[in-house]
Scaffold this motif. Structure first.
Motif, short mmCIF file in Angstrom:
data_model
loop_
_atom_site.label_atom_id
_atom_site.label_comp_id
_atom_site.label_asym_id
_atom_site.label_seq_id
_atom_site.Cartn_x
_atom_site.Cartn_y
_atom_site.Cartn_z
N PRO A 1 -131.84 82.95 -19.26
CA PRO A 1 -131.43 81.73 -19.95
C PRO A 1 -132.39 81.31 -21.05
N VAL A 2 -133.69 81.47 -20.81
CA VAL A 2 -134.67 81.07 -21.81
C VAL A 2 -134.58 81.97 -23.03
N GLY A 3 -134.51 83.27 -22.78
CA GLY A 3 -134.44 84.22 -23.89
C GLY A 3 -133.18 84.05 -24.71
N ALA A 4 -132.05 83.75 -24.03
CA ALA A 4 -130.79 83.56 -24.75
C ALA A 4 -130.86 82.34 -25.66
N CYS A 5 -131.53 81.29 -25.20
CA CYS A 5 -131.65 80.06 -26.00
C CYS A 5 -132.63 80.23 -27.16
N VAL A 6 -133.65 81.05 -26.94
CA VAL A 6 -134.62 81.30 -28.01
C VAL A 6 -133.99 82.17 -29.10
N GLY A 7 -133.26 83.21 -28.67
CA GLY A 7 -132.60 84.08 -29.64
C GLY A 7 -133.53 85.14 -30.22
N MET A 8 -132.94 86.05 -30.95
CA MET A 8 -133.72 87.14 -31.58
C MET A 8 -134.72 86.56 -32.58
N ARG A 9 -136.00 86.82 -32.31
CA ARG A 9 -137.09 86.31 -33.14
C ARG A 9 -137.03 84.78 -33.27
N GLY A 10 -136.49 84.11 -32.26
CA GLY A 10 -136.45 82.64 -32.26
C GLY A 10 -135.40 82.04 -33.17
N SER A 11 -134.41 82.85 -33.57
CA SER A 11 -133.44 82.36 -34.56
C SER A 11 -132.62 81.19 -34.04
N ARG A 12 -132.20 81.24 -32.77
CA ARG A 12 -131.32 80.19 -32.26
C ARG A 12 -132.06 78.87 -32.10
N VAL A 13 -133.22 78.93 -31.47
CA VAL A 13 -133.97 77.69 -31.27
C VAL A 13 -134.47 77.15 -32.60
N GLN A 14 -134.77 78.04 -33.55
CA GLN A 14 -135.26 77.58 -34.84
C GLN A 14 -134.19 76.81 -35.60
N ALA A 15 -132.92 77.22 -35.43
CA ALA A 15 -131.83 76.49 -36.09
C ALA A 15 -131.75 75.06 -35.57
N VAL A 16 -131.98 74.88 -34.27
CA VAL A 16 -131.97 73.54 -33.69
C VAL A 16 -133.19 72.75 -34.15
N VAL A 17 -134.35 73.42 -34.18
CA VAL A 17 -135.58 72.77 -34.63
C VAL A 17 -135.43 72.26 -36.06
N ASN A 18 -134.85 73.07 -36.92
CA ASN A 18 -134.66 72.68 -38.32
C ASN A 18 -133.76 71.46 -38.43
N GLU A 19 -132.70 71.41 -37.63
CA GLU A 19 -131.79 70.26 -37.67
C GLU A 19 -132.49 69.00 -37.19
N LEU A 20 -133.44 69.14 -36.26
CA LEU A 20 -134.15 67.99 -35.68
C LEU A 20 -135.47 67.71 -36.39
N GLN A 21 -135.57 68.13 -37.63
CA GLN A 21 -136.74 67.84 -38.46
C GLN A 21 -138.05 68.35 -37.85
N GLY A 22 -138.02 69.58 -37.34
CA GLY A 22 -139.25 70.20 -36.85
C GLY A 22 -139.66 69.80 -35.45
N GLU A 23 -138.77 69.19 -34.70
CA GLU A 23 -139.09 68.77 -33.32
C GLU A 23 -139.40 70.00 -32.47
N LYS A 24 -140.58 70.02 -31.83
CA LYS A 24 -140.96 71.17 -31.01
C LYS A 24 -140.15 71.14 -29.72
N ILE A 25 -139.62 72.28 -29.31
CA ILE A 25 -138.74 72.33 -28.13
C ILE A 25 -139.30 73.32 -27.11
N ASP A 26 -139.53 72.82 -25.88
CA ASP A 26 -139.91 73.70 -24.77
C ASP A 26 -138.65 74.00 -23.96
N ILE A 27 -138.32 75.29 -23.84
CA ILE A 27 -137.16 75.70 -23.05
C ILE A 27 -137.66 76.16 -21.68
N ILE A 28 -137.15 75.49 -20.62
CA ILE A 28 -137.70 75.66 -19.28
C ILE A 28 -136.62 76.16 -18.33
N PRO A 29 -136.93 77.16 -17.50
CA PRO A 29 -135.94 77.62 -16.51
C PRO A 29 -135.77 76.58 -15.40
#
Length: 536
Positions: A254-282
């Motif tokens: 689940p964590v890897g799927a949310c992070v995405g290849m080279r962090g692409s998925r989580v980075q898209a969310v981070v960009n929308e939230l103005q750089g908000e750091k996100i910890d993905i936890i199992p």
């Protein structure tokens, strides 16, 4: 303007055009026209008359009709719109109360004032229909993300064009450092839709935890498909967030799927939230394990969970304390929101000091109560004995494992402990009787003399008093006030009486007093079991 001289189809064409522009049902516009023409006719023929207008949906012909209703003789008030049964016989063979007599009247000439009034009625009806349509459209979209365009800013609140209406992004729902200019594109979460006097109000948010969850649902197909579930979200908008996820497919991380290849998925969310750091936890059903994950990146040495209090103690290495707490307490605060628990963080040194204090306190208790030297008292504490009851009533074999303790010494220890306890019981019972405790409470099974004394000091002096107590009044509990958990102290809490034990004691007292029929309780339990089985 006269209806007779106007192109009759013009009415329908106007209704169609207005309905198409406002995206409402053309029938509503025609009904508004009928009402406006009826009002104009009343101003011509008299306000007391019941004039109705019907517009043919095919030809556009407007028919003006005067309606009179048959009423009992003693209820006749409006001679223009009502008539008696006797009067109605001129028009009907066998008139009945409630029958209507309809006569077509000539169409009216609409003067300038009447035409203006008719126009206002139509506009008002169209406006109401448009508001209803907006409300019906957006109320079903609460909990979803919508794209819009910034129109203007009013007192810090952003007004957003969301297609067929406007939404409001309040100042406290904006991410701290965001600024917007007219025509900027914006993505928001629809938090609430309300009917108000000025029309439906659509309230938007960019700080809601659900906004981040919905963004992940858009970026991660596995979440959208239900393979991965977001179990909890905690945010400090614009700064940091934690999201707990679980996978229902063992082959998918689940964590890897949310992070995405080279962090692409989580980075898209981070960009929308103005750089908000996100910890993905199992996510983990075991709360202590989940908390250890939630406090990342800090390392945890030990976790002590108090489920009844909803609190948890976390012991971390001394050098990890600042990391566990986070800047301005951010890390521990987010972990607390994520787990729903109050978290106390201790360093290993602080926990060691506390354990030493508890050790010293128990050692002193055994020294003073059992007349033991310090070394022997420390041996008892080291073996896990915490109170006199454990020493007095434990199996003798558990005392014999202590170095230097033979059977005679063990028997003597237990005798001393029992003597001390019996004396304490006598003293507590005597004090309780001085306070006015009745025999009904003293003889009630399940309460120790110390418990009876504590109840008497709190004003509970009879079995009737005890039966009226709530379980939380005895065992204590927690209440949420303004989003914060507040402790409710229980009368018997210091005796480690659980909520379930308190419930059983109170119910037993009520049965003994005849307030509750045991047969009713049995039937209630059976119904509960049946409901649980059916739900399962």
């Amino acid at each position: 303007m006269a209806i007779t001289s106007a192109n009759q189809l013009e009415l329908l064409q106007t209704a169609e055009a207005v309905a198409r522009e406002k995206m409402i049902d053309p029938g509503l516009v025609v009904e508004a026209m009928e009402e406006s023409l009826a009002r104009a006719a009343k101003s011509r023929y008299g306000a007391d008359m019941d004039i109705r207008v019907s517009i043919d949906r095919k030809t556009g012909r407007a028919t003006f009709t005067r309606v009179r209703t048959v009423v009992p003789d003693d209820e006749l008030e409006n001679y223009q719109a009502e008539l008696t049964v006797e009067q109605a016989k001129q028009y009907l063979e066998n008139p009945q109360i409630g029958d209507e007599i309809k006569d077509e009247v000539p169409p009216v000439e609409l003067g300038r004032i009447a035409a203006q009034s008719a126009k206002q009625v139509i506009l008002q009806k169209v406006r109401e229909a448009e508001r209803d349509r907006q409300y019906d459209e957006f109320k079903d979209r609460v909990g979803t993300i919508i794209n819009g365009v910034v129109k203007r800013e009013e007192y810090g609140n952003v007004i957003v064009d969301i297609g067929r209406g406007e939404g409001i992004l309040r100042r406290n729902e904006k991410i701290g450092r965001e600024t917007y200019r007219p025509n900027d594109r914006i993505r928001c979460y629809i938090k609430d839709v309300r009917r108000e006097v000025r029309g439906p109000q659509v309230f938007l948010s960019r700080t809601a935890p659900e906004f981040m969850a919905e963004l992940f649902k858009m970026e991660v197909p596995e979440i959208y498909d239900g393979i991965i579930e977001i179990k909890a979200v905690a945010r400090d908008p614009g700064s940091r967030a934690k999201i707990a996820v679980i996978s229902y497919d063992s082959s998918i991380d689940p964590v890897g799927a949310c992070v995405g290849m080279r962090g692409s998925r989580v980075q898209a969310v981070v960009n929308e939230l103005q750089g908000e750091k996100i910890d993905i936890i199992p996510w983990n059903d075991d709360q202590p394990t989940f908390l250890v994950n939630a406090l990342q990146p800090a390392e945890v040495s030990k976790v002590v969970l108090d489920e009844d209090a909803g609190k948890i103690e976390v012991v971390v290495p001394d050098e990890q304390l600042s990391l566990a707490i986070g800047r301005r307490g951010q890390n521990v605060r987010l972990a607390s929101q994520l787990t729903g628990l109050d978290i106390d963080i201790l360093t290993e040194a602080e926990e060691s000091e506390r354990r030493q204090a508890e050790f010293a306190e128990r050692t002193k208790l055994f020294m003073d109560s059992l007349d033991l030297d310090e070394f022997f008292a420390q041996l008892l504490v080291s073996e896990g004995f915490t109170n006199l009851e454990e020493v007095a009533y434990v199996d003798v074999d558990e005392l014999l494992v202590i170095d230097g303790v033979d059977e005679e010494t063990a028997t003597e220890l237990q005798a001393r402990a029992r003597d001390v306890l019996e004396e304490a019981n006598r003293s507590a019972l005597a004090h309780a009787r001085e306070l006015g405790v009745e025999d009904s409470l003293v003889d009630f099974e399940g309460l120790t003399p110390q418990m009876i004394e504590a109840l008497a000091e709190d004003g509970v002096k009879s079995l009737e008093d005890f039966a009226t107590c709530a379980d939380w009044e005895l065992a204590g509990g927690w209440t949420t006030v303004n989003g914060e958990r507040v402790k409710d102290d229980g009368v018997l809490e210091k005796f480690d009486v659980s909520l379930e034990e308190a419930q059983n004691l109170v119910m037993t007292a009520r049965i003994q007093l005849g307030w509750v029929d045991p047969a009713d309780l049995a039937s209630d339990e059976e119904e509960t079991e049946v409901e649980e089985e059916s739900e399962a």
